[in-house]
Design an enzyme around this catalytic site. Structure first.
Site, PDB file in Angstrom:
ATOM      1  N   HIS A  17      -3.048   0.928  -1.353  1.00 29.31           N
ATOM      2  CA  HIS A  17      -3.312   2.287  -0.874  1.00 29.31           C
ATOM      3  C   HIS A  17      -4.685   2.362  -0.208  1.00 29.31           C
ATOM      4  O   HIS A  17      -4.832   2.938   0.876  1.00 29.31           O
ATOM      5  CB  HIS A  17      -3.294   3.300  -2.034  1.00 29.31           C
ATOM      6  CG  HIS A  17      -1.959   3.540  -2.640  1.00 29.31           C
ATOM      7  ND1 HIS A  17      -1.741   3.432  -3.993  1.00 29.31           N
ATOM      8  CD2 HIS A  17      -0.774   3.898  -2.105  1.00 29.31           C
ATOM      9  CE1 HIS A  17      -0.482   3.726  -4.255  1.00 29.31           C
ATOM     10  NE2 HIS A  17       0.137   3.999  -3.118  1.00 29.31           N
ATOM     11  N   LYS A  41       9.708  11.930 -10.621  1.00 35.91           N
ATOM     12  CA  LYS A  41       8.902  10.942 -11.332  1.00 35.91           C
ATOM     13  C   LYS A  41       8.191  11.582 -12.521  1.00 35.91           C
ATOM     14  O   LYS A  41       7.829  12.754 -12.475  1.00 35.91           O
ATOM     15  CB  LYS A  41       7.837  10.340 -10.398  1.00 35.91           C
ATOM     16  CG  LYS A  41       8.394   9.531  -9.255  1.00 35.91           C
ATOM     17  CD  LYS A  41       7.259   8.965  -8.411  1.00 35.91           C
ATOM     18  CE  LYS A  41       7.788   8.151  -7.238  1.00 35.91           C
ATOM     19  NZ  LYS A  41       6.691   7.626  -6.406  1.00 35.91           N
ATOM     20  N   ARG A  90       5.349  -1.533   2.943  1.00 33.79           N
ATOM     21  CA  ARG A  90       5.218  -2.870   2.373  1.00 33.79           C
ATOM     22  C   ARG A  90       6.352  -3.780   2.787  1.00 33.79           C
ATOM     23  O   ARG A  90       6.161  -4.967   2.982  1.00 33.79           O
ATOM     24  CB  ARG A  90       5.198  -2.795   0.838  1.00 33.79           C
ATOM     25  CG  ARG A  90       3.961  -2.174   0.265  1.00 33.79           C
ATOM     26  CD  ARG A  90       4.157  -1.922  -1.188  1.00 33.79           C
ATOM     27  NE  ARG A  90       5.317  -1.031  -1.301  1.00 33.79           N
ATOM     28  CZ  ARG A  90       5.824  -0.585  -2.418  1.00 33.79           C
ATOM     29  NH1 ARG A  90       5.313  -0.943  -3.559  1.00 33.79           N
ATOM     30  NH2 ARG A  90       6.852   0.227  -2.421  1.00 33.79           N
ATOM     31  N   SER A 128       2.704   1.067  -7.227  1.00 34.72           N
ATOM     32  CA  SER A 128       2.246   1.830  -8.396  1.00 34.72           C
ATOM     33  C   SER A 128       3.185   1.624  -9.574  1.00 34.72           C
ATOM     34  O   SER A 128       2.746   1.509 -10.716  1.00 34.72           O
ATOM     35  CB  SER A 128       2.143   3.322  -8.053  1.00 34.72           C
ATOM     36  OG  SER A 128       1.112   3.537  -7.120  1.00 34.72           O
TER      37      SER A 128
END
Length: 163
Positions: A17, A41, A90, A128
């Site tokens: 990040h 989440k 990514r 994460s």
């Protein structure tokens, strides 16, 4: 003034990040790192803790501002005069997901552009979710998160990190 937003839940912020923030901050006069709550989440860190981690780990970037946000990204962007959304990618799976989101954003708000920044290869495996899992089991976090974030994770999972 060209304002960009880098949105996410950042639970926790990773070195990947930070790399995106550093590179994205060069594209705009002001970059807002917007910490959004994600109803799908269950975060490990509170919104305030995530904001604090982001402020500490981006303090070297003079044109970066950290804020919490709720609701729709397009409405947040309009309210903050932002015309650019910055997203880090990514892998191909990230692209597919983010591409659909960018097309939806363009349909809803044509004045907002989305820019994708490819992750540095040394962070392409860092997420994460993976960091939370490593921390939960007392795993080694070196090189994947800023030192301050590593300390906060070790505090959060203190029973796994006995000295």
């Amino acid at each position: 003034m060209r304002i960009g937003i880098c949105p996410g839940s950042f639970d926790p912020v990773t070195n990947g990040h930070i790399d995106i923030f550093e590179r994205g901050s060069k594209l705009v006069d002001k970059l807002i790192i917007a910490v959004f709550s994600n109803p799908t989440k269950k975060p490990v860190f509170t919104m305030a803790e995530r904001e604090e981690m982001l402020r500490k780990t981006t303090s070297h970037l003079p044109n970066v501002e950290v804020a919490s946000a709720e609701g729709l990204l397009n409405e947040y962007a309009i309210a903050h005069d932002a015309t650019l959304i910055i997203r880090g990618l990514r892998a191909l799976s990230d692209f597919e997901y983010e591409f659909q989101r960018a097309l939806l954003m363009k349909q809803i708000e044509p004045s907002i552009e989305t820019v994708f920044i490819m992750a540095n290869t040394k962070y392409s495996y860092v997420s994460s979710t993976g960091i939370r899992e490593l921390a939960c089991f007392g795993g080694k976090l070196d090189g994947m998160v800023p030192e301050y974030v590593k300390q906060q994770l070790q505090i959060k999972f203190k029973d796994k990190y006995k000295a």
